[in-house]
Design an enzyme around this catalytic site. Structure first.
Site, PDB file in Angstrom:
ATOM      1  N   HIS A   1       0.868  -1.178   0.000  1.00  0.00           N
ATOM      2  CA  HIS A   1       0.000   0.000   0.000  1.00  0.00           C
ATOM      3  C   HIS A   1       0.910   1.235   0.000  1.00  0.00           C
ATOM      4  CE1 HIS A   1      -2.798   2.945   1.834  1.00  0.00           C
ATOM      5  NE2 HIS A   1      -3.787   2.135   1.511  1.00  0.00           N
TER       6      HIS A   1
ATOM      7  N   LYS B   1     -10.316  -0.711  10.687  1.00  0.00           N
ATOM      8  CA  LYS B   1     -10.481  -1.873   9.798  1.00  0.00           C
ATOM      9  C   LYS B   1     -10.772  -3.147  10.589  1.00  0.00           C
ATOM     10  CE  LYS B   1      -7.165  -0.103   6.378  1.00  0.00           C
ATOM     11  NZ  LYS B   1      -7.990   0.350   5.253  1.00  0.00           N
TER      12      LYS B   1
HETATM   13  N1  PLP Z   1      -1.629  -0.727   4.657  1.00  0.00           N
HETATM   14  C1  PLP Z   1      -2.550  -1.503   4.080  1.00  0.00           C
HETATM   15  C2  PLP Z   1      -2.176  -2.892   3.642  1.00  0.00           C
HETATM   16  C3  PLP Z   1      -3.848  -1.041   3.917  1.00  0.00           C
HETATM   17  O1  PLP Z   1      -4.760  -1.815   3.336  1.00  0.00           O
HETATM   18  C4  PLP Z   1      -4.174   0.268   4.343  1.00  0.00           C
HETATM   19  C5  PLP Z   1      -5.521   0.828   4.121  1.00  0.00           C
HETATM   20  O2  PLP Z   1      -6.254   0.409   3.268  1.00  0.00           O
HETATM   21  C6  PLP Z   1      -3.177   1.037   4.952  1.00  0.00           C
HETATM   22  C7  PLP Z   1      -1.924   0.503   5.089  1.00  0.00           C
HETATM   23  C8  PLP Z   1      -3.458   2.408   5.459  1.00  0.00           C
HETATM   24  O3  PLP Z   1      -4.369   2.357   6.524  1.00  0.00           O
HETATM   25  P1  PLP Z   1      -4.986   3.682   7.146  1.00  0.00           P
HETATM   26  O4  PLP Z   1      -5.566   4.459   6.011  1.00  0.00           O
HETATM   27  O5  PLP Z   1      -6.027   3.174   8.099  1.00  0.00           O
HETATM   28  O6  PLP Z   1      -3.892   4.417   7.832  1.00  0.00           O
END
Ligand code: PLP
Length: 406
Positions: free
Chosen positions: A123, A226
């Site tokens: 991500h 999540k």
């Molecule tokens: N890492 C992964 C694998 C994710 O799926 C996400 C969000 O979809 C994030 C990081 C970032 O999470 P957040 O937006 O809750 O900080």
């Protein structure tokens, strides 16, 4: 629907909402999950009866609130089996946790010429903070590639790691492909060369038991929203041996030992990394969400969601011009797909009109899209309240979308 499924769903008021007069089928859990009543009630209770700033008060309410926050830390430490509560730091979510890590770890342990390893399926949250560190320090980001099946090519790790490697930062579960990565193997390879590993658990902690001592990872980050908890909550876990040495991320109240104009000393962990008023109500709500998951049991959660993923694959694969993206041996939480040559956005729009909420686009993983040679996918992602009935409605909607888009 089984009585257990009905009972779980009854705890989530939003699942009974209608969209365009149709029952809501919520398959966007990878983006955020819904919250059970008990999480909302807990937070409302704190605001109505106990609200007061934590750690700094001598009065009754402040002490009560502080006790709840520290109890929340104990719950979260148990949730991931941290060796001690002090290794569990409250943040606003995965993104903030990774930025904290990139800054504090980077400032403490990294210098020009050093390297950080990430993977091709990360991500953006697990790419950009490292790029910023690399720019700041004159370091390089190395990338572990994936195979055509959408799994990490971990044999290549041996050639990537060298004496300049300072950290491997890797997703436990891909938010696009659902691939479950072999964290224990990665940790074993990394530790054999004295390289620590950070695990992005944003898409694993909501779906499975993640035990940091069993994985032996050095850092773990994840988001509360999540995993049935509130927005603005998250965890940064690190082994004490690193956290004790790492410089703080933010300066301010609570993170200090003593402040003077001739120099300031810092508090012990976890407080060193929790400057300012934390979102203590969200943290308390997050612990309530963790208890909700613990009471359901990880066996139930994993079996139910595994069944939904496999059922979805069996219903879509080879039908309606659907092309499933990735074929990992172990998949959790998400199924990404395309229909013929249709743009994912068009598919998502049609599903939406039928009450089915999915996510479309690059899912904040543009380098992965580039590797796969696509602009984006349609992603159905599951939560513990989803059922085979949801999948049936979703598959019917996919069939109609396919017919409409040719
Ligand atoms: N890492 C992964 C694998 C994710 O799926 C996400 C969000 O979809 C994030 C990081 C970032 O999470 P957040 O937006 O809750 O900080």
């Amino acid at each position: 629907m089984t009585p257990k499924e009905l009972e779980i769903r009854s705890q989530f008021a939003i699942l009974y909402e209608k969209v365009y007069s149709k029952p809501l089928v919520y398959l966007d859990n990878g983006a955020t999950t819904q919250k059970p009543n008990r999480v909302l009630e807990k937070m409302q209770y704190v605001y109505e009866h106990l609200n007061s700033n934590v750690h700094r008060g001598v009065h009754y309410l402040s002490n009560q609130c502080t006790d709840l926050l520290e109890e929340a830390r104990r719950v979260m430490a148990r949730h991931i089996n941290a060796a001690e509560e002090a290794e569990v730091i409250f943040t606003r979510g995965t993104t903030e946790s990774i930025n904290l890590m990139a800054f504090s770890f980077g400032e403490t342990f990294c210098k020009a010429g050093d390297k950080i390893i990430v993977t091709e399926m990360e991500h953006h949250s697990n790419i950009v903070p490292w790029q910023m560190l690399c720019q700041r320090k004159g370091m390089t980001l190395r990338v572990l590639p994936i195979t055509d099946e959408g799994e990490l090519d971990i044999e290549k790790l041996d050639t990537l790691i060298n004496e300049k490697t300072k950290l491997i930062s890797v997703a436990h579960v891909s938010n696009v492909l659902g691939t479950v990565n072999p964290i224990k193997d990665i940790v074993a390879k990394a530790h054999s060369k004295n390289v620590p590993v950070m695990v992005d658990g944003a898409q694993s902690v909501p779906h499975m038991k993640v035990d940091v001592q069993d994985l032996d990872c050095d850092f773990l980050v994840f988001s509360g929203h999540k995993m049935y908890g509130p927005t603005g909550s998250g965890i940064f876990y690190g082994k004490r041996q690193y956290l004790d040495q790492m410089v703080p991320y933010h300066g301010g109240g609570e993170m200090i030992d003593k402040v003077s104009f001739s120099g300031t000393t810092y508090n012990v962990i976890p407080f060193k990394f929790e400057a300012g008023t934390p979102d203590y109500v969200a943290a308390i709500g997050l612990a309530e969400a963790a208890k909700f998951m613990q009471e359901l049991g990880f066996d139930y959660i994993e079996n139910q969601e595994h069944d939904l993923v496999q059922y979805t694959l069996s219903q879509l694969q080879g039908h309606y011009g659907v092309n499933i993206i990735g074929a990992p041996k172990q998949r959790s939480g998400s199924v990404s797909f395309l229909i013929n040559k249709a743009h994912p956005y068009d598919v998502g729009m049609i599903l939406d009109k039928m009450g089915v909420a999915v996510r479309t686009g690059h899912h904040c993983a543009q380098p992965l899209m580039e590797r796969l040679g696509i602009v984006g996918t349609v992603r159905a992602s599951f939560g513990i309240y989803n059922t085979r009935e949801d999948v049936d409605i979703f598959v019917k909607a996919v069939r109609q979308a396919s017919a409409m888009l040719g």
